[in-house]
Design an enzyme around this catalytic site. Structure first.
Site, PDB file in Angstrom:
ATOM      1  N   SER A 147      44.153  42.954  39.979  1.00  0.00           N
ATOM      2  CA  SER A 147      43.910  44.385  40.115  1.00  0.00           C
ATOM      3  C   SER A 147      45.177  45.020  40.669  1.00  0.00           C
ATOM      4  CB  SER A 147      42.741  44.620  41.098  1.00  0.00           C
ATOM      5  OG  SER A 147      42.693  45.955  41.543  1.00  0.00           O
ATOM      6  N   TYR A 160      37.926  43.386  48.997  1.00  0.00           N
ATOM      7  CA  TYR A 160      38.371  43.324  47.602  1.00  0.00           C
ATOM      8  C   TYR A 160      39.887  43.205  47.532  1.00  0.00           C
ATOM      9  CZ  TYR A 160      38.879  44.853  42.705  1.00  0.00           C
ATOM     10  OH  TYR A 160      39.193  44.945  41.367  1.00  0.00           O
TER      11      TYR A 160
END
Length: 256
Positions: A147, A160
């Site tokens: 990501s 995350y």
């Protein structure tokens, strides 16, 4: 001449592919000729995805497995089932993941553990199990879906961010240990992608304006923007690419 991007005759397992981005990545691999093993925790949803792929690509190129990517025994059984159904895995895409938005001061440790297990530990467990067979056969491709939070941080998504940062270094660790056995392990780090799950963010004028101003390409990414690089990393065209995390983010991570 055969295209170096042709995946015909290769079997790919994509975790978290019963819906969303994972399903789109699986479709991109199938379009390039791969045989797909669709995966999800919900057997019915995984089977629904399999039926869709079987209709599009043929019954002999679409299979489904359901297992918990955070449980070592379940992973072992799931990878074994995938290979029994579809043949030896040549490609693994570690796509399964979750998000949990809570400020760090308020984040319950059990939620921290759940995100880390799902977004990082699962890639280790599934990657290791698939790599055993790949190494024995002398080749294979593992693609970890990272990501922009691999390199950046935003408030409220600390677990995350930590998991995706760890996933880049896990990619490097896998390369250090397995590249000598003929494997290529790389990461794809998507930016903000317009999907059904992010539609509410696209529809938020303030957030949408921030994304467009923060991204040099001045648009959201699409699932097709990710599928192309995944096909490249899964193919023979990337046989000397190893340990890299490639940002597919419209330039977001290169500007101040």
């Amino acid at each position: 001449m055969t295209s170096p991007f042709d995946l015909s005759g290769r079997t790919a397992l994509v975790t978290g592919s019963s819906r969303g981005i994972g399903r789109a990545l699986a479709r991109g691999l199938a379009d390039a000729g791969a045989t797909l093993v669709l995966h999800g925790r919900d057997p019915e949803r995984a089977e629904e995805a399999r039926r869709e792929f079987a209709t599009a690509y043929g019954e002999d190129r679409a299979y489904a497995v359901a297992f918990d990517v955070t449980d070592a025994e379940s992973v072992q059984a799931g990878v074994r089932e995938a290979e029994e159904k579809a043949g030896p895995l040549a490609i693994l895409v570690n796509n399964a993941g979750i998000q949990h938005r809570v400020p760090l001061f308020d984040l319950d440790p059990t939620d921290w553990d759940r995100v880390i297990r799902t977004d990082l530990t699962s890639a280790f467990l599934v990657g290791r199990e698939a790599a055993r067979g790949m190494a024995a056969r002398g080749g294979g491709k593992i693609i970890n879906i990272c990501s922009v939070q691999t390199d950046l941080a935003r408030p409220s998504i600390g677990a995350y961010t930590a998991a995706k940062g760890g996933l880049r270094n896990l990619t490097r660790a896998m390369t250090a240990e397995w590249a000598g056995s003929g494997l290529q392990i790389n990461g794809i780090a998507p930016g903000y992608i317009h999907t059904e799950m992010t539609q509410n963010l696209v529809d938020d004028p303030e957030f949408n304006s921030w994304i467009l101003s923060r991204t040099p390409a001045r648009r959201w990414g699409t699932v097709e923007d990710i599928a192309g690089p995944v096909v490249w990393l899964a193919s023979s065209a990337s046989d000397f690419v190893n340990g890299q995390t490639i940002f597919v983010d419209g330039g977001m991570t290169v500007v101040v």
